[in-house]
Design an enzyme around this catalytic site. Structure first.
Site, PDB file in Angstrom:
ATOM      1  N   LEU A 225      12.492  -8.987 -17.775  1.00  0.00           N
ATOM      2  CA  LEU A 225      13.340  -7.867 -17.378  1.00  0.00           C
ATOM      3  C   LEU A 225      12.559  -6.593 -17.689  1.00  0.00           C
ATOM      4  O   LEU A 225      12.550  -6.105 -18.810  1.00  0.00           O
ATOM      5  CB  LEU A 225      14.665  -7.885 -18.126  1.00  0.00           C
ATOM      6  CG  LEU A 225      15.705  -6.874 -17.690  1.00  0.00           C
ATOM      7  CD1 LEU A 225      16.066  -7.036 -16.227  1.00  0.00           C
ATOM      8  CD2 LEU A 225      16.951  -6.998 -18.547  1.00  0.00           C
TER       9      LEU A 225
ATOM     10  N   GLY B 108      11.509  -7.876 -24.236  1.00  0.00           N
ATOM     11  CA  GLY B 108      10.210  -7.651 -24.880  1.00  0.00           C
ATOM     12  C   GLY B 108      10.323  -6.724 -26.067  1.00  0.00           C
ATOM     13  O   GLY B 108      10.749  -5.582 -25.930  1.00  0.00           O
TER      14      GLY B 108
ATOM     15  N   ASP C 123       6.121   1.140 -28.306  1.00  0.00           N
ATOM     16  CA  ASP C 123       4.768   1.695 -28.209  1.00  0.00           C
ATOM     17  C   ASP C 123       4.735   3.117 -27.672  1.00  0.00           C
ATOM     18  O   ASP C 123       3.659   3.667 -27.466  1.00  0.00           O
ATOM     19  CB  ASP C 123       3.919   0.808 -27.301  1.00  0.00           C
ATOM     20  CG  ASP C 123       4.388   0.826 -25.848  1.00  0.00           C
ATOM     21  OD1 ASP C 123       5.583   1.101 -25.634  1.00  0.00           O
ATOM     22  OD2 ASP C 123       3.586   0.569 -24.955  1.00  0.00           O
TER      23      ASP C 123
ATOM     24  N   CYS D 188       4.672  -5.744 -19.754  1.00  0.00           N
ATOM     25  CA  CYS D 188       5.529  -6.919 -19.537  1.00  0.00           C
ATOM     26  C   CYS D 188       5.479  -7.372 -18.073  1.00  0.00           C
ATOM     27  O   CYS D 188       5.455  -8.574 -17.785  1.00  0.00           O
ATOM     28  CB  CYS D 188       6.961  -6.606 -19.952  1.00  0.00           C
ATOM     29  SG  CYS D 188       7.172  -6.444 -21.735  1.00  0.00           S
TER      30      CYS D 188
END
Length: 353
Positions: free
Chosen positions: A202, A222, A226, A234
């Site tokens: 997703l 995920g 960051d 992802c």
């Protein structure tokens, strides 16, 4: 002929008149008093060089000025806090009159809980791509996910994959009771723990829209904080592994003034709200904070628009993984115990216009 150093409290030898060095005076017998004990000539005024802040660095002066402004704003802050408390009290009073009041720390009775068949997994396999600060933020977001799921009347199956020894040590120090969570901590990666043909990332970069949630599916989020340093990671992993991908239908139900990349706990709570109510728009406005600038869109469409949208929209598979980023403006309170976490879903939601 001598200059007293205000910082070290000693004689500054660089400022001694050269001729004194060759004089008959014995340096060991000379006593130099600090500036505050020295007599000042009459009529001499204190200059900026003699002020307490003259010896400070630029950073120190800035900190001092910031502290001064903070003290000056104490009265205004107290006034704002009183107004905020009064509004919250009035809101609670209205909710009690309407019979819709629920305490923010209230947990449902066991007889009212209906366990959902939906499974949501958080992939913790991005530890090497995050700094220490981002790792701590990820820890807080996992805490919020657990708290929201525990207080739901229709909780989902919650698990964390790619669980490492480093994460275990961090949680043991900051949240020792995490082993008692009603959640699964799996050392294997998500594609090894679940059937690969059902897995779907997703991710905000996907062209596929997640239209609904299936009871027998696993949606993987995920766990990456960051600040957009690894944009599209992802989606890239999904393409490389041949796993389907999808995105939340944010643009189909609301318009946002910020990016559609959300934090781990925001995605988790949105999925949980959809499991509870079955309404995407209601889930978005119940979870997303006001700073996102969400504005509701008309969900009713003509038959022609509906058919055109159906021909272009690809229904997402049953499992999903969201590559997420922590919002930089999110308040960063240090959470050591999940009992002290205020659920985001209980904050004042964004009102549809």
């Amino acid at each position: 002929s001598f200059q007293f150093c205000k910082i070290s409290g000693q004689i500054d030898m660089r400022r001694i008149v050269p001729r004194v060095l060759s004089s008959k005076f014995n340096m060991s017998t000379i006593t130099v008093l600090p500036p505050e004990q020295q007599e000042k000539p009459s009529g001499e005024e204190t200059t900026d060089e003699q002020s307490p802040t003259s010896a400070m660095s630029k950073s120190a002066r800035k900190r001092l000025e910031k502290a001064r402004r903070w003290e000056e704003g104490a009265v205004e802050r107290k006034k704002r806090l009183k107004e905020k408390a009064a509004k919250a009290k009035e809101l609670v009073r209205k909710q009690k009159e309407e019979g819709t009041y629920v305490h923010k720390y209230a947990r449902p009775f066991k007889r009212d809980i209906a366990q959902s068949s939906v499974t949501i997994a958080v992939d913790a396999g991005f530890e090497d791509k995050m700094s220490r600060k981002d790792t701590l933020s990820f820890h807080k977001q996992l805490n919020r996910c657990y708290v929201e799921n525990r207080r739901s009347v229709k909780p989902v199956h919650f698990c964390i994959t790619s669980w490492s020894a480093a994460y275990d040590d961090m949680f043991q120090k900051r949240c020792p009771q995490y082993r008692n969570w009603q959640a699964r901590f799996i050392e294997e990666s998500y594609d090894a723990a679940f059937a690969k043909d059902k897995l779907v990332y997703l991710t905000a970069e996907s062209d596929n829209v997640l239209e609904t949630l299936h009871d027998d599916s696993v949606y993987v989020i995920g766990g990456l904080v960051d600040h957009n340093n690894h944009k599209g990671l992802c989606h890239k992993l999904a393409v490389e592994k041949g796993i389907a991908h999808a995105r939340l239908p944010i643009s189909e139900y609301m318009r946002m003034s910020t990016r559609h990349v959300l934090t781990v706990n925001h995605v988790f709570e949105i999925l949980g709200q959809f499991v509870l109510h079955g309404d995407w728009q209601k889930a978005f406005f119940a979870v997303l904070p006001q700073r996102k600038g969400g504005v509701a869109l008309q969900t009713e469409a003509s038959p022609e628009e509906a058919s055109a949208e159906a021909s272009t929209t690809v229904e997402a598979p049953v499992e999903a993984r969201q590559c997420t980023e922590e919002a930089s403006a999110e308040s960063e309170q240090d959470v050591d115990d999940v009992e002290d976490i205020e659920p985001i879903a209980k904050r004042t939601p964004v009102s549809p216009s």
